[in-house]
Design an enzyme around this catalytic site. Structure first.
Site, PDB file in Angstrom:
ATOM      1  N   GLU A  13       0.882  -1.168   0.000  1.00  0.00           N
ATOM      2  CA  GLU A  13       0.000   0.000   0.000  1.00  0.00           C
ATOM      3  C   GLU A  13       0.914   1.210   0.000  1.00  0.00           C
ATOM      4  O   GLU A  13       1.543   1.530   1.005  1.00  0.00           O
ATOM      5  CB  GLU A  13      -0.914  -0.026   1.233  1.00  0.00           C
ATOM      6  CG  GLU A  13      -2.208   0.748   1.040  1.00  0.00           C
ATOM      7  CD  GLU A  13      -2.118   2.208   1.431  1.00  0.00           C
ATOM      8  OE1 GLU A  13      -1.012   2.776   1.425  1.00  0.00           O
ATOM      9  OE2 GLU A  13      -3.159   2.792   1.732  1.00  0.00           O
TER      10      GLU A  13
ATOM     11  N   CYS B  32      -2.062   8.961   2.694  1.00  0.00           N
ATOM     12  CA  CYS B  32      -1.955   8.503   1.308  1.00  0.00           C
ATOM     13  C   CYS B  32      -3.254   8.709   0.541  1.00  0.00           C
ATOM     14  O   CYS B  32      -3.234   8.967  -0.661  1.00  0.00           O
ATOM     15  CB  CYS B  32      -1.578   7.023   1.274  1.00  0.00           C
ATOM     16  SG  CYS B  32       0.032   6.644   1.962  1.00  0.00           S
TER      17      CYS B  32
END
Length: 453
Positions: A227, A261
């Site tokens: 990720e 993010c």
């Protein structure tokens, strides 16, 4: 020793002991040795322990939130919410793990053929500093309920938070040979991937580091979930509920001082409402208060490190030099610590630094668009593909967007967020594999076919 700087003051915090390579290998050996007994527990037994972990997290949430504020600058009110969400994640997999991993009968020429999902073994989680409790639980809860044992390599920025988190597991009754924290420097951590008893790797962090870790895991034929970074687009159409949209966009961009993010980073606004939106965002950004994250009256704390702040300011400066207008923020504060003001860059275009690169801080890029088709083109003009969002009341626009946006998740008239019930992950430079949801729990199991004559 792991040296940590308090980002609010710029002063050193007490150093934390660090493991040597030999000591770290011994911890992995110990956790690998615990695999057989942990796998042998029933799903109900593992679920009961995860529920106990959730209770310990809630009991300890004020301490964990305070450690996050000290070590990486997260506002205490956000830290408290992070711990609550992490406890929910543990409870979610305690409740649903058995159903997600139940055997599935498949028809064949056998009298009985089916697929089952046994665990792989010991999984290594290499985790970042920006959400040190949530991202740990996102890794640990599904892996543990599936029967894996876990070693967690927390970021060196948050050693005390990570240590306290693992203590919650032990107080809940999880054995020390089932979960352990590797307090090591990053150069030692990279060697852990090659440990023969590490069977899989989960990594959350930058795209550049993810490439290295993916290569190393692949060389050992070890599955990995990555990720990574994001440059998430948000499309705002003139028919949207503007007040709600602008509140949510501001929240998304400013959570954790923009160090997320999946935050909105590139906003595309329909031309007819462009000036109105820019002014409304300027007003919202101007009202945000930066300061000590332990003071709950502040909206934003500092960035986690000086180098992160300096890199962000360079991206802002380059964008302004290339023709962007800065409506608020954009300057380096003279105060101590690693603060950066909420910054609104408008008239952004492809080629500008804050458009092309991930901005990991409280900076929003705003670009006018004439049509939804053009917005979709610009939204997809990125190497990243983590999250995306659109605000509109038009079903036709929604349908077009969800069929064309290239990202791991899409939010319509809402915030892109991680949720234990839904898979999370990206494409391109945002990584591969999925965490959370029923999909995430199956990343670190053996999809095993059983054929009985």
């Amino acid at each position: 020793m792991l040296e940590v700087i308090n980002p609010t003051t710029g002063q050193a915090l007490p150093p934390s002991p660090a493991l040597t390579l030999e000591q770290a290998n011994a911890v992995i050996d110990k956790v690998a040795d615990g695999f057989v007994s942990w796998r042998g527990k029933s799903m109900a037994e593992r679920a009961a322990l995860l529920n106990a972990v959730a209770a310990e997290l809630r009991e300890d949430k004020a301490v964990l939130a305070d450690f996050m504020a000290l070590e990486m600058g997260k506002p205490v009110k956000e830290g408290l919410a992070e711990v609550e969400k992490s406890a929910w994640c543990a409870e979610y997999y305690a409740e649903n793990g058995a159903a997600f991993l139940s055997s599935e009968t498949l028809e064949s020429d056998a009298s009985h053929s089916y697929v089952q999902y046994p665990p792989l073994g010991t999984v290594l989680g290499i985790l970042p500093w920006n959400a040190p409790v949530w991202l740990a639980l996102r890794f640990l809860a599904p892996a543990l309920i599936a029967g894996n044992t876990c070693v967690m390599k927390a970021d060196p920025n948050v050693p005390t938070t990570a240590s306290r988190l693992v203590e919650c597991f032990y107080r809940a009754g999880v054995p020390e040979n089932v979960v352990a924290n590797l307090a090591v420097a990053n150069d030692v951590a990279s060697k852990m991937i090659d440990h023969p008893k590490v069977k899989a790797v989960s990594f959350t962090g930058s795209s550049r580091a993810g490439q290295t870790i993916a290569s190393q895991a692949a060389a050992g034929l070890k599955p990995a979930v990555l990720e990574l970074g994001g440059s998430d687009p948000c499309i705002l159409m003139a028919d949207a509920d503007l007040e709600k949209a602008l509140d949510v966009i501001t929240l998304s961009r400013m959570i954790n001082a923009g160090q997320s993010c999946i935050a909105v980073k590139r906003l595309f606004v329909e031309q007819s409402i462009y000036d109105e939106v820019c002014e409304a965002l300027r007003e919202r950004f101007s009202k945000l208060k930066c300061g000590d994250p332990r003071d709950e009256s502040n909206n934003l704390g500092p960035l986690a490190r000086a180098d992160l702040r300096d890199q962000l300011h360079q991206q802002v400066s380059k964008s302004i030099e290339a023709g962007a207008r800065c409506l608020v923020g954009g300057d380096l504060p003279s105060r101590s610590g690693f603060f950066y003001p909420p910054t609104l860059l408008v008239d952004m275009q492809p080629g500008m630094a804050a458009f092309e690169e991930e901005t990991f801080g409280p900076v929003l890029s705003v670009t006018p668009i004439q049509t939804l088709e053009k917005a979709l083109e610009l939204a997809n003009a990125t190497e990243y593909g983590l999250g995306a969002s659109i605000w509109t009341r038009s079903q036709a626009s929604i349908d077009l967007a969800v069929n064309h946006l290239q990202s791991g998740q899409i939010a319509v008239n809402g915030i892109v967020k991680s949720d234990p019930r839904l898979p999370s992950g990206g494409i391109g430079r945002s990584g591969y594999g999925r965490e959370l949801g029923p999909q995430g729990i199956r990343e670190f199991v053996n999809v095993q076919q059983i054929w009985i004559a």
